[in-house]
Write a protein that holds these residues in place. Structure first.
Motif, PDB file in Angstrom:
ATOM      1  N   GLY A 106       3.139   3.754  83.177  1.00 38.49           N
ATOM      2  CA  GLY A 106       3.541   4.225  82.026  1.00 38.49           C
ATOM      3  C   GLY A 106       2.439   4.649  80.833  1.00 38.49           C
ATOM      4  O   GLY A 106       2.530   4.988  79.895  1.00 38.49           O
ATOM      5  N   ALA A 107       1.154   4.328  81.541  1.00 44.22           N
ATOM      6  CA  ALA A 107      -0.103   4.656  80.750  1.00 44.22           C
ATOM      7  C   ALA A 107      -0.155   5.946  80.863  1.00 44.22           C
ATOM      8  O   ALA A 107       0.394   6.772  81.760  1.00 44.22           O
ATOM      9  CB  ALA A 107      -1.260   3.820  81.156  1.00 44.22           C
ATOM     10  N   LYS A 108      -1.171   6.529  80.046  1.00 44.93           N
ATOM     11  CA  LYS A 108      -1.586   8.020  80.059  1.00 44.93           C
ATOM     12  C   LYS A 108      -2.149   8.205  81.530  1.00 44.93           C
ATOM     13  O   LYS A 108      -3.094   7.758  81.856  1.00 44.93           O
ATOM     14  CB  LYS A 108      -2.235   8.541  78.941  1.00 44.93           C
ATOM     15  N   VAL A 109      -1.569   9.371  81.896  1.00 44.58           N
ATOM     16  CA  VAL A 109      -2.326   9.799  83.220  1.00 44.58           C
ATOM     17  C   VAL A 109      -2.770  11.266  83.209  1.00 44.58           C
ATOM     18  O   VAL A 109      -2.210  12.073  82.421  1.00 44.58           O
ATOM     19  CB  VAL A 109      -1.294   9.673  84.543  1.00 44.58           C
ATOM     20  N   SER A 110      -3.850  11.554  83.734  1.00 47.19           N
ATOM     21  CA  SER A 110      -4.426  12.603  83.816  1.00 47.19           C
ATOM     22  C   SER A 110      -3.457  13.795  84.484  1.00 47.19           C
ATOM     23  O   SER A 110      -3.205  13.557  85.590  1.00 47.19           O
ATOM     24  CB  SER A 110      -5.768  12.916  84.422  1.00 47.19           C
ATOM     25  N   PRO A 111      -3.143  15.102  83.845  1.00 47.83           N
ATOM     26  CA  PRO A 111      -2.568  16.046  84.367  1.00 47.83           C
ATOM     27  C   PRO A 111      -3.080  16.732  85.576  1.00 47.83           C
ATOM     28  O   PRO A 111      -2.744  16.969  86.301  1.00 47.83           O
ATOM     29  CB  PRO A 111      -2.251  17.017  83.459  1.00 47.83           C
ATOM     30  N   LEU A 112      -4.542  16.371  85.527  1.00 48.73           N
ATOM     31  CA  LEU A 112      -5.373  16.952  86.595  1.00 48.73           C
ATOM     32  C   LEU A 112      -4.986  16.522  88.136  1.00 48.73           C
ATOM     33  O   LEU A 112      -5.347  16.897  89.040  1.00 48.73           O
ATOM     34  CB  LEU A 112      -6.929  16.521  86.204  1.00 48.73           C
ATOM     35  N   LEU A 113      -4.383  15.037  88.000  1.00 47.31           N
ATOM     36  CA  LEU A 113      -4.119  14.523  89.292  1.00 47.31           C
ATOM     37  C   LEU A 113      -2.972  15.355  89.956  1.00 47.31           C
ATOM     38  O   LEU A 113      -2.672  15.060  91.132  1.00 47.31           O
ATOM     39  CB  LEU A 113      -3.567  13.008  89.157  1.00 47.31           C
ATOM     40  N   SER A 114      -2.460  16.195  89.286  1.00 39.95           N
ATOM     41  CA  SER A 114      -1.459  17.126  89.982  1.00 39.95           C
ATOM     42  C   SER A 114      -1.998  18.387  90.694  1.00 39.95           C
ATOM     43  O   SER A 114      -1.591  18.903  91.586  1.00 39.95           O
ATOM     44  CB  SER A 114      -0.310  17.676  88.907  1.00 39.95           C
ATOM     45  N   ASP A 115      -3.443  18.284  90.354  1.00 37.44           N
ATOM     46  CA  ASP A 115      -4.161  19.740  90.940  1.00 37.44           C
ATOM     47  C   ASP A 115      -4.546  19.359  92.298  1.00 37.44           C
ATOM     48  O   ASP A 115      -5.577  18.443  92.144  1.00 37.44           O
ATOM     49  CB  ASP A 115      -5.114  19.965  89.789  1.00 37.44           C
ATOM     50  N   PRO A 116      -4.103  19.854  93.112  1.00 41.00           N
ATOM     51  CA  PRO A 116      -4.815  19.630  94.796  1.00 41.00           C
ATOM     52  C   PRO A 116      -6.406  19.427  94.509  1.00 41.00           C
ATOM     53  O   PRO A 116      -6.848  18.652  95.310  1.00 41.00           O
ATOM     54  CB  PRO A 116      -4.162  20.536  95.611  1.00 41.00           C
ATOM     55  N   GLY A 117      -6.717  20.579  94.193  1.00 38.79           N
ATOM     56  CA  GLY A 117      -8.296  20.502  94.272  1.00 38.79           C
ATOM     57  C   GLY A 117      -9.189  19.432  93.454  1.00 38.79           C
ATOM     58  O   GLY A 117      -9.887  18.863  94.148  1.00 38.79           O
ATOM     59  N   PHE A 118      -8.413  19.089  92.280  1.00 39.52           N
ATOM     60  CA  PHE A 118      -8.978  17.842  91.757  1.00 39.52           C
ATOM     61  C   PHE A 118      -8.761  16.692  92.541  1.00 39.52           C
ATOM     62  O   PHE A 118      -9.519  15.795  92.574  1.00 39.52           O
ATOM     63  CB  PHE A 118      -8.459  17.873  90.217  1.00 39.52           C
ATOM     64  N   ALA A 119      -7.638  16.477  93.008  1.00 38.58           N
ATOM     65  CA  ALA A 119      -7.168  15.276  93.801  1.00 38.58           C
ATOM     66  C   ALA A 119      -8.290  15.040  94.914  1.00 38.58           C
ATOM     67  O   ALA A 119      -8.450  13.882  95.097  1.00 38.58           O
ATOM     68  CB  ALA A 119      -5.467  15.393  93.998  1.00 38.58           C
ATOM     69  N   GLY A 120      -8.208  16.339  95.610  1.00 42.74           N
ATOM     70  CA  GLY A 120      -9.236  16.155  96.692  1.00 42.74           C
ATOM     71  C   GLY A 120     -10.506  15.665  96.487  1.00 42.74           C
ATOM     72  O   GLY A 120     -11.050  14.878  97.078  1.00 42.74           O
ATOM     73  N   HIS A 121     -11.039  16.136  95.250  1.00 43.28           N
ATOM     74  CA  HIS A 121     -12.245  16.094  94.864  1.00 43.28           C
ATOM     75  C   HIS A 121     -12.552  14.422  94.406  1.00 43.28           C
ATOM     76  O   HIS A 121     -13.407  13.600  94.893  1.00 43.28           O
ATOM     77  CB  HIS A 121     -12.747  16.535  93.614  1.00 43.28           C
ATOM     78  N   ALA A 122     -11.315  13.834  93.844  1.00 40.32           N
ATOM     79  CA  ALA A 122     -11.108  12.447  93.388  1.00 40.32           C
ATOM     80  C   ALA A 122     -11.288  11.542  94.453  1.00 40.32           C
ATOM     81  O   ALA A 122     -11.793  10.396  94.701  1.00 40.32           O
ATOM     82  CB  ALA A 122     -10.003  12.334  92.506  1.00 40.32           C
ATOM     83  N   VAL A 123     -10.362  11.906  95.756  1.00 40.54           N
ATOM     84  CA  VAL A 123     -10.296  11.042  96.972  1.00 40.54           C
ATOM     85  C   VAL A 123     -11.630  10.939  97.461  1.00 40.54           C
ATOM     86  O   VAL A 123     -12.248   9.960  98.014  1.00 40.54           O
ATOM     87  CB  VAL A 123      -9.188  11.766  97.748  1.00 40.54           C
ATOM     88  N   LEU A 124     -12.240  12.063  97.699  1.00 43.13           N
ATOM     89  CA  LEU A 124     -13.548  12.275  98.330  1.00 43.13           C
ATOM     90  C   LEU A 124     -14.625  11.392  97.707  1.00 43.13           C
ATOM     91  O   LEU A 124     -15.475  10.563  98.217  1.00 43.13           O
ATOM     92  CB  LEU A 124     -14.054  13.573  98.484  1.00 43.13           C
ATOM     93  N   VAL A 125     -14.574  11.410  96.388  1.00 40.67           N
ATOM     94  CA  VAL A 125     -15.525  10.747  95.334  1.00 40.67           C
ATOM     95  C   VAL A 125     -15.325   9.158  95.813  1.00 40.67           C
ATOM     96  O   VAL A 125     -16.254   8.349  95.864  1.00 40.67           O
ATOM     97  CB  VAL A 125     -15.523  11.016  94.030  1.00 40.67           C
ATOM     98  N   LEU A 126     -14.161   8.734  95.730  1.00 32.85           N
ATOM     99  CA  LEU A 126     -13.436   7.489  95.899  1.00 32.85           C
ATOM    100  C   LEU A 126     -14.010   6.862  97.306  1.00 32.85           C
ATOM    101  O   LEU A 126     -14.651   5.752  97.511  1.00 32.85           O
ATOM    102  CB  LEU A 126     -11.993   7.488  95.799  1.00 32.85           C
ATOM    103  N   LEU A 127     -13.845   7.684  98.379  1.00 34.33           N
ATOM    104  CA  LEU A 127     -14.110   7.094  99.796  1.00 34.33           C
ATOM    105  C   LEU A 127     -15.730   7.235  99.804  1.00 34.33           C
ATOM    106  O   LEU A 127     -16.368   6.045 100.500  1.00 34.33           O
ATOM    107  CB  LEU A 127     -13.560   8.261 100.752  1.00 34.33           C
ATOM    108  N   ALA A 128     -16.624   8.109  99.156  1.00 34.08           N
ATOM    109  CA  ALA A 128     -17.854   8.332  99.212  1.00 34.08           C
ATOM    110  C   ALA A 128     -18.633   7.060  98.538  1.00 34.08           C
ATOM    111  O   ALA A 128     -19.475   6.164  98.985  1.00 34.08           O
ATOM    112  CB  ALA A 128     -18.528   9.657  98.757  1.00 34.08           C
ATOM    113  N   TYR A 129     -18.198   6.876  97.388  1.00 32.87           N
ATOM    114  CA  TYR A 129     -18.865   5.563  96.808  1.00 32.87           C
ATOM    115  C   TYR A 129     -18.389   4.212  97.389  1.00 32.87           C
ATOM    116  O   TYR A 129     -19.051   3.332  97.252  1.00 32.87           O
ATOM    117  CB  TYR A 129     -18.576   5.763  95.211  1.00 32.87           C
ATOM    118  N   THR A 130     -17.024   4.160  97.958  1.00 33.76           N
ATOM    119  CA  THR A 130     -16.614   3.069  98.623  1.00 33.76           C
ATOM    120  C   THR A 130     -17.717   2.867  99.767  1.00 33.76           C
ATOM    121  O   THR A 130     -18.163   1.697 100.153  1.00 33.76           O
ATOM    122  CB  THR A 130     -15.146   3.008  99.021  1.00 33.76           C
ATOM    123  N   ALA A 131     -18.069   3.862 100.773  1.00 35.30           N
ATOM    124  CA  ALA A 131     -18.839   3.527 101.613  1.00 35.30           C
ATOM    125  C   ALA A 131     -20.257   3.177 101.185  1.00 35.30           C
ATOM    126  O   ALA A 131     -20.952   2.317 101.757  1.00 35.30           O
ATOM    127  CB  ALA A 131     -18.940   4.913 102.333  1.00 35.30           C
TER     128      ALA A 131
END
Lengths: 311, 461
Positions: free
Chosen positions: A117-142
């Motif tokens: 219910g909190a404000k969420v970024s509309p960018l998360l609906s964009d496949p390009g941005f979503a892919g970028h965000a997932v890759l960033v998450l995985l990279a920094y987790t590693a």
């Protein structure tokens, strides 16, 4: 479907804690049953969690990393998944209680923070941005796993230097294995970070070309953005470390101190860049209309809203 | 004890006797066979001894006996030992442990679990017991009591070793050295060891490292000839072991295979003046010389670690007085350990093993209870079997009758019902017999059962 999702959402933190308990049991007792079950249990939880995330993403028409709870959940599954890859390559299970514990705590936090219910970024609906965000998450987790193993290396080396032959001595893998675990994590993180940066660049140029973009944001979109530049520095730094390890024989305490220092620099540097430098990653003036597939379920994107996926 | 037979053990071990006595009591394989033959010959004329299993290792000689109830095991054993010319009196002296019945079996179970070993939890005893059991079975099939007891002991041993950690962690100094080195280098096969000194202690430690697949071993000694001799001996040993392990062959075939394979190239000797260079190439350094002053000096190690790019150097000084100068330990990425460290590891592992004793005792107790139950039931087993046969016979008659008069389906149904009935009747009978107030009462019950349902009576009918 909603009922199933609710059940799984409640069940997941419990399963994470059960996996943690299994790894803890292994660490303290080295029981054969714990050794047999821990990795399989963790694998099942990762698959289950990924399934929940996919279903959730399909239901929300966006990457399920918009709310704090969703982000924590994504971080937990990324941590557990990355850890399992490292564990499988090195066949060392005795450090699992640390990563599964951290993942379990994240899931527990995700369960107690506001669920949505909190404000969420509309960018998360964009496949390009979503892919970028997932890759960033995985990279920094590693990279964070690399940091963890480097710390464990230094702790065990210190124990050996001080001739303390306690539980850590008996249970932790060899220094050589800890170092390899740290290096394997970097070997995973570096290409992921490169892909994340490359995709981020492509997406940025694509965003800049979109009509109706807020002039403030259009002006801010530049590859010389401090956050991007610092990310490239991180990428080059870790790549240099890998080259040094592979071709110049960098090993041991010095190498692991470098790994710890590198990750501390990443955390502090990113914090500093985010708070003290102008960066388009705050996306001023962006609203849903600027996104190619504006199907976000949240309200209009606030000018100063921070993307949780980019923290 | 078993109704027909009783079980006994006469043991001389490290717990009861000094080495000199244990040496005198030792039974070689040939002597063990002679003992079994002597007791077997006795059994032909005077059926007193049912079976015997001698177990003789460097730490113990134990003789497990199964004799007819009422027979004197000591008299039988004394006579047999005397017949084969062994020092039989030792087994009846103050150096011997004499246990009978379930106590003897409990001792066997504890022995198979490594609980009676000098090094708690050591695994070698299981193989030694299996060998003794195999030898006994090859010569004279043991009686039901000993057969069951040994099988139960192996099961108990396996459970204790897999369900507890009583056999984990090094408990010898040489093995602790390997364990400690593996905290640095998990894949020893990719690393090089240097042995400084060519004495017995060093050779023993080197053998442990070679058994754990160290990638390369260099021997350096003041006398190059001695270094070369030790290297050659180790090469030959390793080559033999590798061939035998790979091809599972011995004797002339193994010699031929060794000749084809050639010497183990992992092991070389270098002269004393190349010690510094040898340290520079090593990841593990074992020093065991008899020198009165340190032979490995800080400058030497400082130069050696210069090109290691931070890779740790593991050094083990097991010489007295020490071979490695104390200042070497101050050099970065150099880890120096001594005998006292290995001893601490051994003591820690032993303590960890000792913590497993209650768990192991519980498991042994469970297995022993099962054996005890079997032992309890053994005297009633023939009578109950006869009773079961009688009931089965009645059932078959009844089922045959139904099949003839009615249908196959009905006969099958009757068969199933009567099976259940027999199961319940037998279960109740066994339970009543087990719960008899005294052995005499149980014997009376068994006598009644035999009287009512015995084969002879039925045949007479």
């Amino acid at each position: 479907m909603t009922a199933l999702m609710t059940v799984l959402t409640i069940l997941l933190p419990i399963l994470y804690l059960a996996v943690w308990a299994d790894y803890l049991w292994l660490f303290y007792t080295e029981h054969p049953l714990a050794r047999r079950t821990c990795s399989r249990a963790a694998g099942v939880v990762v698959v289950l969690h990924m399934g929940v995330m996919v279903l959730r993403g399909l239901a929300l028409h966006r990457l399920p990393m918009g709310t704090q709870a969703e982000f924590m959940g994504a971080l937990a599954v990324a941590l557990l998944g990355t850890y399992l890859v490292v564990e499988r390559r090195l066949r060392a299970k005795n450090t699992g209680f640390l990563t599964t514990g951290a993942a379990g705590l994240m899931m527990l936090s995700a369960a107690v923070v506001e669920p949505g219910g909190a404000k969420v970024s509309p960018l998360l609906s964009d496949p390009g941005f979503a892919g970028h965000a997932v890759l960033v998450l995985l990279a920094y987790t590693a990279l964070s796993l690399s940091f963890l193993y480097a710390v464990l290396y230094l702790v065990l080396a210190r124990q050996l230097m001080r001739r303390r032959f306690g539980l850590l001595f008996r249970r932790l893998p060899a220094l050589e294995t800890l170092e390899r675990m740290s290096v394997v994590a970097v070997e995973m993180g570096v290409p992921l970070l490169f892909l994340a940066l490359a995709l981020g660049h492509l997406w940025m140029y694509d965003l800049a070309d979109r009509p109706g973009l807020d002039p403030r944001l259009a002006q801010a979109l530049t590859p010389w953005d401090p956050k991007i530049l610092f990310s490239w520095v991180i990428f080059l730094g870790y790549t240099a470390g890998l080259v040094g390890h592979r071709f110049f024989g960098w090993r041991g305490r010095r190498m692991n101190i470098m790994a710890v220092a590198a990750f501390v620099t990443v955390v502090l540097g990113m914090g500093a860049v985010h708070h003290f430098f102008p960066t388009f990653h705050k996306f001023p003036g962006l609203d849903a209309s600027a996104v190619t597939a504006p199907r976000g379920d949240g309200p209009a994107f606030a000018a100063d809203h921070q993307l949780t996926g980019e923290r | 004890m078993t109704g027909a037979t009783t079980l006994h053990v006469r043991s001389i071990s490290h717990k009861t006797a000094p080495t000199a006595i244990r040496e005198r009591a030792h039974l070689t394989e040939a002597r063990s066979v002679e003992l079994m033959d002597a007791l077997s010959a006795g059994a032909a004329s005077e059926p007193a001894c049912v079976s015997v299993i001698p177990v003789s290792t460097c730490n113990r000689t134990e003789i497990y006996l199964e004799v007819k109830e009422g027979a004197d095991p000591d008299a039988i054993l004394r006579e047999a030992l005397s017949a084969i010319g062994a020092e039989g009196e030792l087994f009846f002296s103050e150096h011997a442990l004499r246990l009978d019945g379930l106590e003897a079996i409990a001792h066997l179970y504890r022995l198979a679990s490594g609980m009676e070993s000098m090094m708690l939890g050591e695994p070698q005893i299981t193989a030694q017991l299996k060998e003794a059991y195999r030898l006994a079975r090859a010569h004279h099939e043991p009686g039901p009591g000993l057969l069951r007891a040994f099988q139960g002991a192996f099961r108990a041993g396996k459970r204790v070793r897999t369900e507890t950690r009583i056999s984990t962690g090094a408990v010898s100094v040489a093995f602790a050295a390997v364990e400690l080195s593996r905290k640095f280098f998990d894949r020893l096969g990719k690393h090089r060891a240097l042995l400084v000194g060519a004495g017995e202690t060093g050779a023993l430690a080197a053998r442990h490292f070679l058994q754990h697949d160290i990638g390369h071993l260099t021997v350096v000694n003041r006398s190059f000839e001695r270094a070369e001799t030790l290297a050659a001996t180790l090469r030959d040993e390793q080559s033999r072991q590798l061939v035998e392990a790979d091809l599972n062959i011995e004797g002339e075939s193994a010699a031929a295979a060794r000749a084809m394979r050639g010497p183990d190239s992992r092991i070389i000797a270098r002269p004393w003046d190349e010690l510094g260079a040898a340290i520079a190439h090593a990841d593990v350094v074992l020093s065991t010389t008899g020198a009165t002053d340190p032979v490995i000096l800080p400058a030497m190690v400082q130069a050696a670690v210069k090109d290691r790019h931070g890779l740790p150097l593991f050094m083990l000084d097991i010489a007295v007085p020490r071979d490695i100068h104390p200042d070497v330990a101050k050099i970065g990425n150099v880890f120096v350990f001594g005998l006292e460290d290995l001893d601490e590891i051994v003591q820690g592992n032993l303590a960890a093993r000792r913590n497993q004793i209650p768990h192991a005792e519980r498991l042994i107790g469970e297995e022993l209870a099962e054996f005890g139950q079997w032992l309890e039931d053994i005297d009633m087993r023939p009578t109950v079997a006869e009773f079961r046969a009688y009931l089965e016979e009645l059932k078959d008659k009844q089922v045959g009758f139904v099949r003839k008069k009615h249908s196959d389906e009905m006969a099958d149904e009757v068969d199933r019902n009567l099976q259940q009935f027999i199961k319940k009747v037998l279960g109740r009978s066994m339970s009543t017999l087990r719960n008899s107030d005294s052995r005499e009462e149980r014997q009376r019950h068994l006598e009644t059962l035999r009287h009512l349902f015995s084969t002879e009576d039925r045949d007479a009918d």
